[in-house]
Scaffold this motif. Structure first.
Motif, PDB file in Angstrom:
ATOM      1  N   ALA A 155       0.830  -1.211   0.000  1.00  0.00           N
ATOM      2  CA  ALA A 155       0.000   0.000   0.000  1.00  0.00           C
ATOM      3  C   ALA A 155       0.862   1.259   0.000  1.00  0.00           C
ATOM      4  O   ALA A 155       0.559   2.238  -0.697  1.00  0.00           O
ATOM      5  CB  ALA A 155      -0.929  -0.004   1.209  1.00  0.00           C
ATOM      6  N   LEU A 156       1.955   1.254   0.768  1.00  0.00           N
ATOM      7  CA  LEU A 156       2.846   2.413   0.793  1.00  0.00           C
ATOM      8  C   LEU A 156       3.556   2.600  -0.547  1.00  0.00           C
ATOM      9  O   LEU A 156       3.823   3.728  -0.966  1.00  0.00           O
ATOM     10  CB  LEU A 156       3.867   2.270   1.922  1.00  0.00           C
ATOM     11  N   ILE A 157       3.860   1.491  -1.212  1.00  0.00           N
ATOM     12  CA  ILE A 157       4.469   1.586  -2.543  1.00  0.00           C
ATOM     13  C   ILE A 157       3.499   2.244  -3.523  1.00  0.00           C
ATOM     14  O   ILE A 157       3.872   3.141  -4.287  1.00  0.00           O
ATOM     15  CB  ILE A 157       4.881   0.187  -3.048  1.00  0.00           C
ATOM     16  N   ILE A 158       2.241   1.808  -3.485  1.00  0.00           N
ATOM     17  CA  ILE A 158       1.230   2.371  -4.387  1.00  0.00           C
ATOM     18  C   ILE A 158       1.041   3.861  -4.109  1.00  0.00           C
ATOM     19  O   ILE A 158       0.990   4.679  -5.034  1.00  0.00           O
ATOM     20  CB  ILE A 158      -0.098   1.611  -4.245  1.00  0.00           C
ATOM     21  N   PHE A 159       0.960   4.217  -2.828  1.00  0.00           N
ATOM     22  CA  PHE A 159       0.816   5.644  -2.492  1.00  0.00           C
ATOM     23  C   PHE A 159       2.036   6.426  -2.944  1.00  0.00           C
ATOM     24  O   PHE A 159       1.907   7.534  -3.495  1.00  0.00           O
ATOM     25  CB  PHE A 159       0.617   5.826  -0.987  1.00  0.00           C
ATOM     26  N   GLY A 160       3.231   5.889  -2.718  1.00  0.00           N
ATOM     27  CA  GLY A 160       4.453   6.585  -3.102  1.00  0.00           C
ATOM     28  C   GLY A 160       4.514   6.863  -4.587  1.00  0.00           C
ATOM     29  O   GLY A 160       4.928   7.953  -5.011  1.00  0.00           O
ATOM     30  N   VAL A 161       4.078   5.893  -5.394  1.00  0.00           N
ATOM     31  CA  VAL A 161       4.072   6.078  -6.847  1.00  0.00           C
ATOM     32  C   VAL A 161       3.009   7.104  -7.247  1.00  0.00           C
ATOM     33  O   VAL A 161       3.264   8.008  -8.055  1.00  0.00           O
ATOM     34  CB  VAL A 161       3.822   4.733  -7.564  1.00  0.00           C
ATOM     35  N   ALA A 162       1.817   6.983  -6.667  1.00  0.00           N
ATOM     36  CA  ALA A 162       0.719   7.892  -7.027  1.00  0.00           C
ATOM     37  C   ALA A 162       0.981   9.330  -6.586  1.00  0.00           C
ATOM     38  O   ALA A 162       0.572  10.281  -7.262  1.00  0.00           O
ATOM     39  CB  ALA A 162      -0.591   7.390  -6.421  1.00  0.00           C
ATOM     40  N   ALA A 163       1.679   9.490  -5.436  1.00  0.00           N
ATOM     41  CA  ALA A 163       1.906  10.834  -4.888  1.00  0.00           C
ATOM     42  C   ALA A 163       3.304  11.365  -5.176  1.00  0.00           C
ATOM     43  O   ALA A 163       3.618  12.503  -4.801  1.00  0.00           O
ATOM     44  CB  ALA A 163       1.678  10.815  -3.376  1.00  0.00           C
ATOM     45  N   ASN A 164       4.149  10.544  -5.806  1.00  0.00           N
ATOM     46  CA  ASN A 164       5.539  10.929  -6.075  1.00  0.00           C
ATOM     47  C   ASN A 164       6.277  11.273  -4.777  1.00  0.00           C
ATOM     48  O   ASN A 164       6.948  12.302  -4.663  1.00  0.00           O
ATOM     49  CB  ASN A 164       5.594  12.108  -7.051  1.00  0.00           C
ATOM     50  N   VAL A 165       6.147  10.379  -3.803  1.00  0.00           N
ATOM     51  CA  VAL A 165       6.798  10.533  -2.501  1.00  0.00           C
ATOM     52  C   VAL A 165       7.781   9.383  -2.326  1.00  0.00           C
ATOM     53  O   VAL A 165       7.523   8.261  -2.779  1.00  0.00           O
ATOM     54  CB  VAL A 165       5.750  10.525  -1.354  1.00  0.00           C
ATOM     55  N   SER A 166       8.894   9.635  -1.657  1.00  0.00           N
ATOM     56  CA  SER A 166       9.925   8.613  -1.451  1.00  0.00           C
ATOM     57  C   SER A 166       9.362   7.392  -0.734  1.00  0.00           C
ATOM     58  O   SER A 166       8.845   7.506   0.392  1.00  0.00           O
ATOM     59  CB  SER A 166      11.084   9.196  -0.632  1.00  0.00           C
ATOM     60  N   THR A 168      11.126   4.849   0.330  1.00  0.00           N
ATOM     61  CA  THR A 168      12.009   4.546   1.459  1.00  0.00           C
ATOM     62  C   THR A 168      11.589   5.335   2.692  1.00  0.00           C
ATOM     63  O   THR A 168      11.521   4.789   3.803  1.00  0.00           O
ATOM     64  CB  THR A 168      13.468   4.881   1.094  1.00  0.00           C
ATOM     65  N   GLN A 169      11.293   6.635   2.516  1.00  0.00           N
ATOM     66  CA  GLN A 169      10.841   7.460   3.639  1.00  0.00           C
ATOM     67  C   GLN A 169       9.493   6.973   4.181  1.00  0.00           C
ATOM     68  O   GLN A 169       9.264   6.972   5.390  1.00  0.00           O
ATOM     69  CB  GLN A 169      10.743   8.922   3.206  1.00  0.00           C
ATOM     70  N   LEU A 170       8.611   6.586   3.288  1.00  0.00           N
ATOM     71  CA  LEU A 170       7.316   6.056   3.723  1.00  0.00           C
ATOM     72  C   LEU A 170       7.510   4.784   4.536  1.00  0.00           C
ATOM     73  O   LEU A 170       6.838   4.578   5.563  1.00  0.00           O
ATOM     74  CB  LEU A 170       6.426   5.774   2.507  1.00  0.00           C
ATOM     75  N   PHE A 171       8.403   3.917   4.097  1.00  0.00           N
ATOM     76  CA  PHE A 171       8.678   2.683   4.836  1.00  0.00           C
ATOM     77  C   PHE A 171       9.171   3.005   6.250  1.00  0.00           C
ATOM     78  O   PHE A 171       8.710   2.420   7.236  1.00  0.00           O
ATOM     79  CB  PHE A 171       9.727   1.850   4.106  1.00  0.00           C
ATOM     80  N   MET A 172      10.112   3.930   6.351  1.00  0.00           N
ATOM     81  CA  MET A 172      10.637   4.289   7.670  1.00  0.00           C
ATOM     82  C   MET A 172       9.558   4.931   8.539  1.00  0.00           C
ATOM     83  O   MET A 172       9.484   4.705   9.747  1.00  0.00           O
ATOM     84  CB  MET A 172      11.830   5.240   7.520  1.00  0.00           C
ATOM     85  N   GLY A 173       8.703   5.746   7.899  1.00  0.00           N
ATOM     86  CA  GLY A 173       7.643   6.416   8.649  1.00  0.00           C
ATOM     87  C   GLY A 173       6.565   5.483   9.156  1.00  0.00           C
ATOM     88  O   GLY A 173       5.855   5.805  10.117  1.00  0.00           O
ATOM     89  N   GLY A 233      20.459   2.147   2.826  1.00  0.00           N
ATOM     90  CA  GLY A 233      20.719   2.521   1.445  1.00  0.00           C
ATOM     91  C   GLY A 233      21.447   1.496   0.618  1.00  0.00           C
ATOM     92  O   GLY A 233      21.959   1.812  -0.466  1.00  0.00           O
ATOM     93  N   VAL A 234      21.481   0.257   1.094  1.00  0.00           N
ATOM     94  CA  VAL A 234      22.167  -0.794   0.346  1.00  0.00           C
ATOM     95  C   VAL A 234      21.349  -1.195  -0.881  1.00  0.00           C
ATOM     96  O   VAL A 234      21.898  -1.464  -1.951  1.00  0.00           O
ATOM     97  CB  VAL A 234      22.423  -2.026   1.245  1.00  0.00           C
ATOM     98  N   VAL A 235      20.019  -1.223  -0.711  1.00  0.00           N
ATOM     99  CA  VAL A 235      19.130  -1.610  -1.807  1.00  0.00           C
ATOM    100  C   VAL A 235      17.958  -0.637  -1.867  1.00  0.00           C
ATOM    101  O   VAL A 235      17.612   0.006  -0.876  1.00  0.00           O
ATOM    102  CB  VAL A 235      18.584  -3.047  -1.628  1.00  0.00           C
ATOM    103  N   THR A 236      17.352  -0.538  -3.038  1.00  0.00           N
ATOM    104  CA  THR A 236      16.116   0.222  -3.192  1.00  0.00           C
ATOM    105  C   THR A 236      14.944  -0.679  -2.780  1.00  0.00           C
ATOM    106  O   THR A 236      15.112  -1.911  -2.671  1.00  0.00           O
ATOM    107  CB  THR A 236      15.922   0.660  -4.649  1.00  0.00           C
ATOM    108  N   PRO A 237      13.750  -0.115  -2.560  1.00  0.00           N
ATOM    109  CA  PRO A 237      12.599  -0.977  -2.239  1.00  0.00           C
ATOM    110  C   PRO A 237      12.337  -2.041  -3.296  1.00  0.00           C
ATOM    111  O   PRO A 237      11.963  -3.171  -2.963  1.00  0.00           O
ATOM    112  CB  PRO A 237      11.441   0.024  -2.147  1.00  0.00           C
ATOM    113  N   ASP A 353       3.614  17.494   6.083  1.00  0.00           N
ATOM    114  CA  ASP A 353       4.657  16.584   5.607  1.00  0.00           C
ATOM    115  C   ASP A 353       4.007  15.465   4.787  1.00  0.00           C
ATOM    116  O   ASP A 353       3.140  14.755   5.289  1.00  0.00           O
ATOM    117  CB  ASP A 353       5.411  15.982   6.799  1.00  0.00           C
ATOM    118  N   PRO A 354       4.396  15.280   3.523  1.00  0.00           N
ATOM    119  CA  PRO A 354       3.749  14.266   2.681  1.00  0.00           C
ATOM    120  C   PRO A 354       3.973  12.839   3.172  1.00  0.00           C
ATOM    121  O   PRO A 354       3.115  11.980   2.969  1.00  0.00           O
ATOM    122  CB  PRO A 354       4.378  14.491   1.303  1.00  0.00           C
ATOM    123  N   VAL A 355       5.110  12.595   3.809  1.00  0.00           N
ATOM    124  CA  VAL A 355       5.358  11.251   4.342  1.00  0.00           C
ATOM    125  C   VAL A 355       4.427  10.975   5.519  1.00  0.00           C
ATOM    126  O   VAL A 355       3.825   9.899   5.623  1.00  0.00           O
ATOM    127  CB  VAL A 355       6.838  11.097   4.769  1.00  0.00           C
TER     128      VAL A 355
END
Length: 425
Positions: A155-166, A168-173, A233-237, A353-355
């Motif tokens: 779900a966070l991946i879908i939101f990140g793509v739709a909203a153009n938000v990081s 990785t930041q969403l995962f941490m948040g 930062g070793v890998v991307t999502p 804050d978008p995240v």
């Protein structure tokens, strides 16, 4: 008038039973017709460009990892590990479900898969121990919805793509709110079972606990590798999703040896079917998202809620109420895809804050998975536990209230998300 056309075409199509993806395309077509720019190529180009995103590759691989995890025995060993740790406590099987839900959420990111695995293994044990079945099944469903919040989350991946938000930041948040949801469930469960008479499991000796920990070590290592790799930062999502799928495949086939080549075909087919549904929804939603921007619907909405722009907390509360109401009628993914392009410009204008918004938005849509009448997770657990849906609604009510309370707490105190996020960044 543009907002009326948007809502009337979208809701009208869904009201007569048109699938959500096709309703989104129809909504886009109606907006084009209203603006006098109707062109079928706009639909085709936006669908292709919408699905043609490298980040979205994480979705099929995380879905495959979740299927491999369940078929390969990782879920079972996680529950065995939780049983050895907290199974002896009064109401311990409920705590086992919560602990297992947290760990499994950090493996698959799918609420339906996690809830199904929890219910299939723990419901028979809770029935035999004398637990109230609607309440126990309600806990399984409420535990499963932690998955869309704790990373890695589809779900966070879908939101990140739709909203153009990081992403990785969403995962941490999502880590702190997800853990808060689990704590709220544990407190609610212990309060509910404080006066009930149920059988408890014997306390396991340290030797048995260590053996269970050793058996589950491979499963427990997966979230460390995935989340740790993303955090440092070793890998991307997307790369982490591939690692998760390969890891789950290796552990299921080589280490635990519960996944055979015969099973592998069915696992891949299930993951592919789910991926097709999600990706088609994403592609169709980006058609309407492009036209929402072209028609300046966010600008019209911002004019309507202008008095709230300078009061971000009140604005967030109003938005969360709207999202919750919409979520009772729509599934998680359509809710995110439909509302994100409408709400993000307003959030940006208000300086939120978008995240932080993304995490709360996804958390809210996750809660909708256990609200009637749609409540996908509610229906899945009802079928597995053989508890009628009407009783399930009663059983899940205290846990639903607890999750909503956490959501409102995070709206009132954004620092509970932003401070841990700043540290994890």
């Amino acid at each position: 008038m543009t907002i009326v056309v948007f809502l009337a075409s979208l809701l009208g199509a869904m009201a007569i039973g048109v699938p959500v993806a096709f309703a989104l395309m129809f909504c886009g077509a109606m907006l084009m017709y209203y603006m006098g720019i109707f062109n079928a190529q706009i639909v085709a180009q936006n669908m292709i460009s919408g699905a043609d995103t490298f980040t979205l590759l994480a979705i099929p691989f995380f879905l495959l990892a979740g299927e491999l995890m369940n078929a390969g025995g990782l879920s079972k060993r996680i529950i065995e590990f939780a049983l050895s740790c907290v199974g002896h406590i009064r109401g311990g099987l409920g705590l086992v479900a919560i602990v297992a839900a947290i760990i499994m959420a950090s493996l698959s990111g799918s609420a339906v898969a996690d809830s199904a695995a929890l219910a299939a293994i723990l419901i028979p044990m809770m029935r035999q121990a004398g637990y109230d079945m609607p309440r126990a099944a309600g806990l399984m469903a409420a535990g499963g919805i932690i998955a869309p919040v704790i990373p890695p989350s589809i779900a966070l991946i879908i939101f990140g793509v739709a909203a153009n938000v990081s992403i990785t930041q969403l995962f941490m948040g999502g880590i702190a709110p997800g853990l808060m949801m689990a704590v709220a469930l544990a407190v609610t469960w212990m309060w509910l079972v404080r006066r009930t008479t149920v059988a408890t499991l014997p306390r396991q000796p340290m030797k048995v606990r260590l053996r269970a920990s050793a058996r589950a070590a491979w499963a427990l290592g997966m979230p460390v590798i995935v989340i740790g790799g993303i955090r440092f930062g070793v890998v991307t999502p997307t790369e982490a999703a591939v690692i998760a799928a390969v890891y789950a495949l290796f552990v299921g086939m080589v280490v635990y040896r519960e996944l055979s080549f015969t099973d592998l075909y069915a696992v891949v087919v299930r993951a592919a079917k789910t991926t097709a549904v999600v990706m088609f929804l994403v592609a169709a939603a980006l058609v309407s998202a492009w036209l929402i921007t072209a028609a300046n619907i966010p600008g019209e909405l911002s004019g309507l809620i202008e008095p709230l722009i300078d009061r971000p907390q009140l604005l967030m509360l109003v938005i969360m109420v709207v999202v919750f109401v919409v979520g009772t009628a729509l599934d998680l993914t359509p809710t995110i895809l439909i509302l994100t392009p409408v709400l993000m410009p307003i959030i940006t204008m208000a300086g939120i804050d978008p995240v932080y918004f993304g995490v709360l938005f996804v958390m809210n849509t996750a809660i909708s998975l256990i609200t009637p009448p749609v409540g996908v997770v509610l229906n899945v657990v009802s079928g597995i536990s053989r508890v009628p849906l009407g009783k399930m609604v009663w059983g899940v009510a205290p846990f639903l209230a607890a999750q909503v309370a956490v959501l409102l707490l995070l709206v009132a105190f954004p620092q509970l998300v932003l401070v841990p996020l700043a540290w994890l960044r």
